[in-house]
Design a protein around this motif. Structure first.
Motif, short mmCIF file in Angstrom:
data_model
loop_
_atom_site.label_atom_id
_atom_site.label_comp_id
_atom_site.label_asym_id
_atom_site.label_seq_id
_atom_site.Cartn_x
_atom_site.Cartn_y
_atom_site.Cartn_z
N ALA A 77 0.83 -1.20 0.00
CA ALA A 77 0.00 0.00 0.00
C ALA A 77 0.87 1.26 0.00
N SER A 78 1.95 1.25 0.75
CA SER A 78 2.83 2.42 0.76
C SER A 78 3.56 2.57 -0.57
N VAL A 79 3.89 1.47 -1.23
CA VAL A 79 4.50 1.55 -2.57
C VAL A 79 3.50 2.13 -3.55
N ARG A 80 2.24 1.68 -3.49
CA ARG A 80 1.21 2.22 -4.39
C ARG A 80 1.04 3.73 -4.17
N GLU A 81 1.12 4.16 -2.93
CA GLU A 81 1.01 5.59 -2.62
C GLU A 81 2.15 6.37 -3.28
N LYS A 82 3.36 5.85 -3.18
CA LYS A 82 4.52 6.52 -3.78
C LYS A 82 4.44 6.51 -5.30
N LEU A 83 3.93 5.41 -5.87
CA LEU A 83 3.75 5.37 -7.32
C LEU A 83 2.72 6.40 -7.77
N ARG A 84 1.69 6.59 -6.97
CA ARG A 84 0.67 7.60 -7.28
C ARG A 84 1.29 9.00 -7.26
N VAL A 85 2.16 9.26 -6.29
CA VAL A 85 2.86 10.55 -6.23
C VAL A 85 3.69 10.76 -7.49
N GLN A 86 4.38 9.71 -7.93
CA GLN A 86 5.18 9.83 -9.14
C GLN A 86 4.33 10.06 -10.38
N LYS A 87 3.21 9.37 -10.49
CA LYS A 87 2.33 9.55 -11.64
C LYS A 87 1.77 10.98 -11.67
N LEU A 88 1.37 11.47 -10.51
CA LEU A 88 0.87 12.84 -10.45
C LEU A 88 1.97 13.85 -10.81
N ALA A 89 3.19 13.56 -10.39
CA ALA A 89 4.31 14.44 -10.72
C ALA A 89 4.56 14.46 -12.23
N VAL A 90 4.46 13.31 -12.88
CA VAL A 90 4.63 13.26 -14.33
C VAL A 90 3.56 14.09 -15.02
N LEU A 91 2.32 13.96 -14.57
CA LEU A 91 1.23 14.75 -15.16
C LEU A 91 1.45 16.25 -14.94
N GLU A 92 1.89 16.59 -13.74
CA GLU A 92 2.14 18.00 -13.45
C GLU A 92 3.31 18.53 -14.27
N LEU A 93 4.34 17.72 -14.47
CA LEU A 93 5.47 18.14 -15.30
C LEU A 93 5.02 18.39 -16.74
N LYS A 94 4.12 17.56 -17.25
CA LYS A 94 3.60 17.78 -18.60
C LYS A 94 2.83 19.09 -18.68
N ARG A 95 2.02 19.36 -17.66
CA ARG A 95 1.26 20.61 -17.64
C ARG A 95 2.19 21.82 -17.56
N ILE A 96 3.20 21.72 -16.72
CA ILE A 96 4.16 22.82 -16.57
C ILE A 96 4.91 23.05 -17.88
N ALA A 97 5.32 21.96 -18.54
CA ALA A 97 6.03 22.09 -19.81
C ALA A 97 5.13 22.76 -20.86
N ARG A 98 3.87 22.37 -20.89
CA ARG A 98 2.93 22.99 -21.84
C ARG A 98 2.77 24.48 -21.54
N ASP A 99 2.61 24.83 -20.26
CA ASP A 99 2.49 26.24 -19.88
C ASP A 99 3.75 27.01 -20.21
N ALA A 100 4.92 26.41 -19.97
CA ALA A 100 6.19 27.08 -20.26
C ALA A 100 6.33 27.31 -21.76
N ASP A 101 5.92 26.34 -22.57
CA ASP A 101 5.98 26.52 -24.02
C ASP A 101 5.07 27.66 -24.47
N GLU A 102 3.89 27.76 -23.87
CA GLU A 102 2.98 28.86 -24.21
C GLU A 102 3.58 30.20 -23.83
N VAL A 103 4.21 30.27 -22.67
CA VAL A 103 4.83 31.52 -22.22
C VAL A 103 5.99 31.89 -23.14
#
Length: 158
Positions: A116-142
């Motif tokens: 369960a703790s591994v799944r929690e950490k994997l979820r954090v990593q998946k969310l980080a990947v999604l957030e990095l994609k969003r940030i990259a998209r926003d940075a490209d727009e800027v």
């Protein structure tokens, strides 16, 4: 007495990150002030400041993902008490798939808690990947807006 000790312990790492963040903000503000010379470059300065903020967010997100990876490596050490062949990659694979042949059964409570703790950490990593994609998209727009702003300001050569 314990809350004071906890606050003191938490203040030490926070101050080191705050110094790095302040340096980044100071650098961004210096560049923004340089770009502002008069009111005509105010929009360009705001765009550069937004770009610096996005870069800071990207670094923070990468740090969260790295922290989750390190936590998984620590969890593997605890799980090796039950299975000597466990690696970070294997435990991620097992935790992500409850139908995996090595997934703990219902009677192995400690192993299930570790998964369960591994799944929690994997979820954090998946969310980080999604957030990095969003940030990259926003940075490209800027960056595109900065290029557009600079192109408008460039004098046409005859």
């Amino acid at each position: 007495m314990k809350p004071i000790l906890l606050a003191a312990l938490l203040a030490v790492p926070a101050s080191s990150f705050a110094a790095e963040f302040d340096a980044s903000v100071a650098q961004g503000l210096t560049m923004a002030r340089t770009a502002v010379e008069g009111n005509e470059n105010l929009a360009l300065a705001a765009l550069y400041e937004r770009l610096f903020v996005l870069q800071d967010k990207r670094r923070e997100t990468e740090l969260r993902s790295d922290e989750a990876e390190l936590a998984i490596e620590d969890i593997v050490v605890a799980y090796r008490k039950y299975d000597d062949r466990m690696t970070p990659g294997l435990i991620k694979e097992i935790a992500a798939n409850p139908d995996h042949r090595d997934y703990p059964n219902i009677t192995e409570r400690e192993k299930l808690q570790i998964m369960a703790s591994v799944r929690e950490k994997l979820r954090v990593q998946k969310l980080a990947v999604l957030e990095l994609k969003r940030i990259a998209r926003d940075a490209d727009e800027v960056k595109a807006m900065i290029a557009e702003n600079l192109a408008r300001r460039a004098p046409a050569k005859p």
